[in-house]
Scaffold this motif. Structure first.
Motif, short mmCIF file in Angstrom:
data_model
loop_
_atom_site.label_atom_id
_atom_site.label_comp_id
_atom_site.label_asym_id
_atom_site.label_seq_id
_atom_site.Cartn_x
_atom_site.Cartn_y
_atom_site.Cartn_z
N GLU A 169 0.82 -1.22 0.00
CA GLU A 169 0.00 0.00 0.00
C GLU A 169 0.85 1.26 0.00
N LYS A 170 1.88 1.29 0.83
CA LYS A 170 2.71 2.49 0.93
C LYS A 170 3.41 2.78 -0.39
N GLU A 171 3.96 1.73 -1.02
CA GLU A 171 4.65 1.91 -2.29
C GLU A 171 3.69 2.40 -3.38
N VAL A 172 2.47 1.80 -3.42
CA VAL A 172 1.49 2.22 -4.41
C VAL A 172 1.12 3.69 -4.21
N ASP A 173 0.94 4.09 -2.95
CA ASP A 173 0.63 5.50 -2.66
C ASP A 173 1.73 6.42 -3.18
N GLU A 174 2.98 6.04 -2.98
CA GLU A 174 4.10 6.86 -3.44
C GLU A 174 4.14 6.93 -4.97
N ILE A 175 3.85 5.82 -5.63
CA ILE A 175 3.85 5.79 -7.09
C ILE A 175 2.73 6.67 -7.64
N LEU A 176 1.57 6.62 -7.00
CA LEU A 176 0.44 7.44 -7.46
C LEU A 176 0.75 8.94 -7.37
N LYS A 177 1.64 9.31 -6.47
CA LYS A 177 2.00 10.73 -6.33
C LYS A 177 2.83 11.25 -7.50
N VAL A 178 3.53 10.34 -8.21
CA VAL A 178 4.45 10.80 -9.25
C VAL A 178 3.98 10.51 -10.67
N VAL A 179 2.85 9.81 -10.83
CA VAL A 179 2.31 9.63 -12.18
C VAL A 179 1.35 10.78 -12.48
N PRO A 180 1.19 11.16 -13.74
CA PRO A 180 0.33 12.30 -14.08
C PRO A 180 -1.13 12.05 -13.67
N ARG A 181 -1.81 13.10 -13.26
CA ARG A 181 -3.23 12.97 -12.92
C ARG A 181 -4.05 12.74 -14.20
N GLU A 182 -3.59 13.32 -15.30
CA GLU A 182 -4.28 13.13 -16.59
C GLU A 182 -3.77 11.85 -17.24
N ARG A 183 -4.43 10.76 -16.92
CA ARG A 183 -4.02 9.46 -17.44
C ARG A 183 -5.24 8.55 -17.48
N LYS A 184 -5.10 7.41 -18.14
CA LYS A 184 -6.12 6.36 -18.08
C LYS A 184 -5.67 5.33 -17.06
N THR A 185 -6.60 4.83 -16.27
CA THR A 185 -6.24 3.87 -15.23
C THR A 185 -7.13 2.64 -15.33
N PHE A 186 -6.49 1.47 -15.34
CA PHE A 186 -7.20 0.19 -15.34
C PHE A 186 -6.85 -0.55 -14.05
N LEU A 187 -7.86 -0.99 -13.33
CA LEU A 187 -7.64 -1.78 -12.11
C LEU A 187 -8.29 -3.14 -12.33
N PHE A 188 -7.48 -4.19 -12.33
CA PHE A 188 -7.99 -5.54 -12.52
C PHE A 188 -7.74 -6.37 -11.27
N SER A 189 -8.74 -7.15 -10.90
CA SER A 189 -8.63 -7.91 -9.66
C SER A 189 -9.55 -9.12 -9.74
N ALA A 190 -9.21 -10.16 -9.00
CA ALA A 190 -10.08 -11.33 -8.92
C ALA A 190 -11.20 -11.09 -7.91
N THR A 191 -10.92 -10.24 -6.91
CA THR A 191 -11.88 -9.98 -5.85
C THR A 191 -11.92 -8.49 -5.53
N MET A 192 -13.07 -8.02 -5.09
CA MET A 192 -13.21 -6.62 -4.68
C MET A 192 -13.20 -6.56 -3.15
N THR A 193 -12.00 -6.41 -2.59
CA THR A 193 -11.86 -6.30 -1.14
C THR A 193 -12.03 -4.84 -0.73
N ASN A 194 -12.09 -4.61 0.59
CA ASN A 194 -12.20 -3.23 1.09
C ASN A 194 -11.00 -2.40 0.66
N LYS A 195 -9.82 -3.02 0.67
CA LYS A 195 -8.61 -2.30 0.28
C LYS A 195 -8.65 -1.92 -1.20
N VAL A 196 -9.15 -2.84 -2.04
CA VAL A 196 -9.25 -2.55 -3.47
C VAL A 196 -10.25 -1.42 -3.71
N ALA A 197 -11.36 -1.44 -2.98
CA ALA A 197 -12.36 -0.38 -3.11
C ALA A 197 -11.77 0.98 -2.72
#
Length: 434
Positions: A169-197
């Motif tokens: 989670e911490k690493e993903v948060d840091e990565i999200l800070k440095v990618v452009p806000r104007e982008r397309k985002t795809f989130l793929f998962s086998a399950t929709m957990t609270n963390k994924v939501a």
């Protein structure tokens, strides 16, 4: 009875001809349900949440739209894909290059266990696609001069539930800070957990949700069974199963890295072509083991859950759960290594007296009561003497190897780290130094 609706072709979904040809060369004859639902929306430029069971073809559902966009706007670091494991990251990177071969797409896998310097050189060649485990990607964003994700147009989080389960989670948060806000985002998962939501709310804009299966299901072509065994004779029953499955290609799942090593040694003593893979092995050894298994040089892969997600190995006939997973959902991913893309397969779980509760949770999750694999105790125990000797030899080999490694480390002052995200390992080392 009404005839089933015809499945549209890749071309009918809007995929351009060059990519359709690439799909054909890879043996993809028709889109899978998740691809049918996701591709038209992704090609329109929508942010997506894709929920589908393992083995459903999620990689093509995000790779094809990205490659199609590359045809119109080709530049370095066009897309970044985050993956929970090294092996899956490498496989995704290879699929991008195979699908994009006609336009010379360059993809690089950035994972732990590989030289940072070599990876920095690869990044310096300006690949179009970066597929990475979160920890190692953050290492490069922090330490590799000149590398950034400021030009990224697409961000993909594949197997998002597993990424977050691995405490990235911490690493993903840091990565999200440095990618452009104007982008397309795809989130793929086998399950929709609270963390994924929670992650969905943080990184997607007005997404469209595509859900192929709302419950935990296994493939209809998968035959599932269990065998109830006394814990003290577990290895005997395991070897009996392998003898019954002679000639089959099998993945065997254990709970710990040490078990993969021990079982592989026992099986080799008994003449089986077994090879282990676990998080404690170096990346070169992990990749080598997987390559030997895929090529058919070994027919038994003894693995931890590091190999339970996303890996597409078409020739797996059987999955054996030597250890019942503590998380019931991991069962779905393990048995999803066989019976893929409409093929048949078999899964057998070894249940001891200590595993009954865990196993019942699995049956409750999949909504099925599974049949018992026939195994007569008197036939199984005929193997006891040979298995006991193999256990003794394996234990002796492990003791000698471990003693040799400790001696070598003392001489060289080595401190090996073997994880999927060097970032956290580095933080632990810094903390120790303080």
């Amino acid at each position: 009875m009404a005839a089933a609706a015809a499945v549209p072709s890749f071309g009918e979904l809007g995929v351009r001809e060059e990519l359709v040809d690439a799909c054909t060369k890879l043996g993809w004859k028709a889109p899978t349900p998740i691809q049918v639902e996701a591709l038209p929306l992704a090609l329109q430029g929508r942010d997506l949440i894709g929920l589908a069971q393992t083995g459903s073809g999620k990689t093509a559902a995000f790779a094809l739209p990205i490659l199609q966009a590359l045809f119109q706007q080709c530049h370095p670091f066009f897309a970044c894909v985050l993956s929970p494991t090294r092996e899956l990251a490498i496989q995704i990177s290879e699929q991008f290059e195979a699908l994009g071969s006609q336009i010379g797409v360059r993809s690089v896998a950035i994972v732990g266990g590989v030289s940072m310097v070599d990876q920095a050189v690869a990044l310096g060649k300006n690949p179009h696609i970066v597929v990475a485990t979160p920890g190692r990607l953050l290492d490069h964003l922090t330490n590799t001069k000149g590398f950034s994700l400021r030009n990224v147009k697409y961000l993909v989080l594949d197997e998002a539930d597993k990424i977050l389960h691995n405490d990235f989670e911490k690493e993903v948060d840091e990565i999200l800070k440095v990618v452009p806000r104007e982008r397309k985002t795809f989130l793929f998962s086998a399950t929709m957990t609270n963390k994924v939501a929670k992650l969905q709310r943080a990184c997607l804009r007005n997404p469209t949700k595509v859900e192929v299966s709302s419950k935990y299901t296994t493939a209809l072509t998968l035959k599932q069974e269990y065998v109830f065994v006394p814990a003290k004779h577990k290895d005997c029953y395991f070897v009996f199963l392998l003898n019954e499955m002679a000639g089959s290609t099998a993945m065997v799942f254990t709970r710990t890295c040490d078990s993969t090593r021990r079982l592989a040694l026992i099986l080799r003593s008994l003449g089986f072509g077994a090879i282990p893979i676990s998080g404690q092995m170096s990346q070169s050894k992990r990749s080598g083991a997987l390559l030997k298994f895929k090529a058919g040089d070994r027919n038994l892969l003894i693995c931890t859950d590091v190999a339970s997600r996303g890996l597409d190995i078409p020739s797996v006939d059987v999955v054996i759960n030597y250890d019942i997973p503590t998380n019931s959902k991991d069962y779905i991913h393990r048995v999803g290594r066989t019976a893929r893309a409409g093929r048949s397969g078999r899964a057998i779980s070894i249940v001891t007296q200590y595993d009954v509760d865990l196993y019942k949770r699995i049956e409750d999750l999949i909504g099925m009561t599974l049949p018992e694999f026939p195994a007569k105790a008197d036939e199984v125990l005929l193997l006891e003497e040979r298995v006991s000797e193999a256990q003794r030899l394996a234990a002796m080999h492990i003791r000698e190897k471990d003693a040799s490694k400790k001696s070598k480390k003392r001489r060289n002052g080595d401190d090996d780290e073997a994880d999927d995200g060097g970032y956290m390992a580095g933080k632990r080392k810094q903390s120790k130094k303080r």
